[in-house]
Design a protein around this motif. Structure first.
Motif, PDB file in Angstrom:
ATOM      1  N   ALA A 163      -2.267   3.346  10.924  1.00 23.44           N
ATOM      2  CA  ALA A 163      -2.363   4.677  10.312  1.00 23.44           C
ATOM      3  C   ALA A 163      -3.682   4.851   9.562  1.00 23.44           C
ATOM      4  N   MET A 164      -4.121   3.805   8.854  1.00 24.32           N
ATOM      5  CA  MET A 164      -5.374   3.885   8.103  1.00 24.32           C
ATOM      6  C   MET A 164      -6.576   3.989   9.043  1.00 24.32           C
ATOM      7  N   ALA A 165      -6.550   3.214  10.116  1.00 26.07           N
ATOM      8  CA  ALA A 165      -7.643   3.252  11.092  1.00 26.07           C
ATOM      9  C   ALA A 165      -7.783   4.652  11.675  1.00 26.07           C
ATOM     10  N   LYS A 166      -6.666   5.274  11.958  1.00 24.03           N
ATOM     11  CA  LYS A 166      -6.678   6.631  12.516  1.00 24.03           C
ATOM     12  C   LYS A 166      -7.206   7.622  11.494  1.00 24.03           C
ATOM     13  N   LYS A 167      -6.787   7.469  10.244  1.00 26.56           N
ATOM     14  CA  LYS A 167      -7.223   8.396   9.194  1.00 26.56           C
ATOM     15  C   LYS A 167      -8.721   8.287   8.933  1.00 26.56           C
ATOM     16  N   LEU A 168      -9.222   7.059   8.897  1.00 23.87           N
ATOM     17  CA  LEU A 168     -10.639   6.837   8.605  1.00 23.87           C
ATOM     18  C   LEU A 168     -11.520   6.937   9.842  1.00 23.87           C
ATOM     19  N   ASP A 169     -10.880   6.921  11.017  1.00 23.52           N
ATOM     20  CA  ASP A 169     -11.597   6.936  12.304  1.00 23.52           C
ATOM     21  C   ASP A 169     -12.503   5.708  12.437  1.00 23.52           C
ATOM     22  N   VAL A 170     -11.904   4.547  12.169  1.00 29.79           N
ATOM     23  CA  VAL A 170     -12.614   3.270  12.300  1.00 29.79           C
ATOM     24  C   VAL A 170     -11.704   2.291  13.050  1.00 29.79           C
ATOM     25  N   PRO A 171     -12.255   1.249  13.639  1.00 29.41           N
ATOM     26  CA  PRO A 171     -11.419   0.270  14.331  1.00 29.41           C
ATOM     27  C   PRO A 171     -10.456  -0.429  13.362  1.00 29.41           C
ATOM     28  N   GLN A 172      -9.256  -0.671  13.820  1.00 27.44           N
ATOM     29  CA  GLN A 172      -8.249  -1.320  13.006  1.00 27.44           C
ATOM     30  C   GLN A 172      -8.706  -2.709  12.532  1.00 27.44           C
ATOM     31  N   GLU A 173      -9.515  -3.353  13.343  1.00 29.43           N
ATOM     32  CA  GLU A 173     -10.001  -4.704  13.022  1.00 29.43           C
ATOM     33  C   GLU A 173     -11.006  -4.707  11.868  1.00 29.43           C
ATOM     34  N   LEU A 224      -0.547   8.132   3.114  1.00 30.23           N
ATOM     35  CA  LEU A 224      -1.582   8.606   4.036  1.00 30.23           C
ATOM     36  C   LEU A 224      -1.248   9.970   4.645  1.00 30.23           C
ATOM     37  N   GLN A 225      -0.029  10.425   4.434  1.00 29.48           N
ATOM     38  CA  GLN A 225       0.368  11.753   4.916  1.00 29.48           C
ATOM     39  C   GLN A 225       0.116  12.834   3.861  1.00 29.48           C
ATOM     40  N   GLU A 226      -0.395  12.435   2.704  1.00 29.56           N
ATOM     41  CA  GLU A 226      -0.482  13.344   1.551  1.00 29.56           C
ATOM     42  C   GLU A 226      -1.868  13.954   1.350  1.00 29.56           C
ATOM     43  N   ASP A 227      -2.481  14.461   2.408  1.00 27.00           N
ATOM     44  CA  ASP A 227      -3.816  15.056   2.301  1.00 27.00           C
ATOM     45  C   ASP A 227      -3.838  16.257   1.354  1.00 27.00           C
ATOM     46  N   GLU A 228      -2.828  17.095   1.439  1.00 27.34           N
ATOM     47  CA  GLU A 228      -2.757  18.281   0.584  1.00 27.34           C
ATOM     48  C   GLU A 228      -2.645  17.881  -0.883  1.00 27.34           C
TER      49      GLU A 228
END
Length: 359
Positions: free
Chosen positions: A61-71, A260-264
């Motif tokens: 989920a964090m990798a997707k949010k930041l748009d970076v590789p999970q590794e 991570l779902q709490e953008d608002e």
């Protein structure tokens, strides 16, 4: 620059004081998001299980949010555990920190008995990191006196002052060019308008840059203990070896995924904190207090009065900053809280300062 051992004293000591309003810790004035509360409640019933050692769902989920590789992401039991892991992995002989700044960097450095050097920020410069730091770093590099590792907080704590993008870009270049490990602490950056200046995307392509963040402040969950860092895959692999198994609890993993779902919620917080910070700054200055202009969810100010003890008698806790390297007695830090709480603090300050003037 000198060698110094600092007591690791922080705010939030509600366990040894009678406190109704705690302004000494800088967490979200709205507290914990409802979604995170629900996730923690649900996770309680799963605590008979071991947590996922790989922290898979949260990492994904964090990798997707930041748009970076999970590794390129690594989670820890708060940012503090990650600072210690960095020191153990890099084993620097010399560590450079700003003064004043978070004492946790020195605490981490002590784990490998590193020599700690200080770069003193000047109150005349609003405690900002200026071009002088860059020039001093260049001088040390040329003289073969450069530190092995540098800690920088952006924004800094306790000042709330951010580093200009131009200055920090120069520092990143110098550190990467000369193999100096640079650790950027962005634990408060979500409270500022500088999230687009984060160095996370830069860190994943560098062998000497590490960016550390935490869920603690912005999501109001200091008791959960959850932090993360972004770095190159090679660096993350190296740092991971310094962490114990199951270091991220099941509760922390569920809370983090929900957060991570709490953008608002984060956006609402940033806007509210900005308005309340300006409000508090104005009110404090009207009381004759010297306030430094920061960009985070806290303010540094100065008074010749012993405000810590005066307010504690009113069951209000503020952060006495006299134990920060580079500061002295009379410096205090307060969190930016909700309007009604901020008004109670201002009223209390008006009262204690008025009583002192009468004496």
């Amino acid at each position: 620059m000198d060698k110094h051992t600092e007591k690791s004293v922080h705010g939030g000591d509600v366990y040894r004081n009678q406190v109704e309003l705690d302004f000494s810790v800088n967490i979200n004035p709205f507290g914990m998001p409802d979604g995170v509360k629900k996730a923690l409640g649900d996770a309680i019933f799963l605590c008979t299980q071991y947590p996922d050692e790989k922290v898979s769902k949260l990492s994904e989920a964090m990798a997707k949010k930041l748009d970076v590789p999970q590794e390129c992401i690594l989670f820890g039991n708060g940012a503090s555990e990650l600072f210690v892991a960095i020191i153990h992995a890099r084993k620097p002989k010399t560590v450079l920190v700003l003064a004043p700044s978070f004492s946790g960097y020195e605490h981490s450095a002590a784990c490998e008995d590193c020599q700690v050097r200080y770069y003193y920020l000047k109150k005349e410069d609003n405690f900002e990191l200026t071009e002088h730091f860059v020039q001093e770093l260049i001088r040390q590099i040329k003289a073969h006196e450069a530190p092995d590792l540098i800690f920088l907080a952006n924004p800094n704590n306790p000042t709330g002052v951010c580093i200009s993008f131009d200055i920090i870009s120069q520092i990143v270049f110098l550190c990467c060019e000369h193999r100096i490990t640079l650790v950027i602490d962005e634990c408060f950056i979500e409270f500022t308008k500088r999230q687009n200046e984060s160095l996370i995307k830069t860190a994943i392509h560098s062998q000497f840059l590490i960016v550390v963040r935490a869920f603690t402040k912005i999501y109001g969950i200091p008791g959960v203990r959850l932090g993360y860092l972004a770095a190159s895959e090679k660096m993350v692999s190296c740092l991971k070896k310094q962490l114990p198994e199951w270091n991220v609890s099941l509760l922390a993993q569920y809370a983090g995924a929900a957060a991570l779902q709490e953008d608002e919620f984060v956006q609402k917080t940033s806007e509210y904190v900005e308005k309340q910070r300006e409000y508090l700054t104005e009110k404090l200055r009207l009381l004759g207090l010297t306030v430094w202009q920061g960009e985070a969810d806290y303010l540094l100010f100065y008074s010749e009065k012993n405000l810590y003890e005066m307010l504690l008698k009113k069951k209000m806790l503020i952060r006495d900053c006299s134990n920060y390297k580079g500061l002295e007695s009379g410096y205090y830090r307060i969190a930016v809280k909700k309007q009604e709480e901020n008004d109670r603090l201002i009223a209390a300050l008006e009262e204690v300062l008025s009583d002192e003037n009468i004496k």
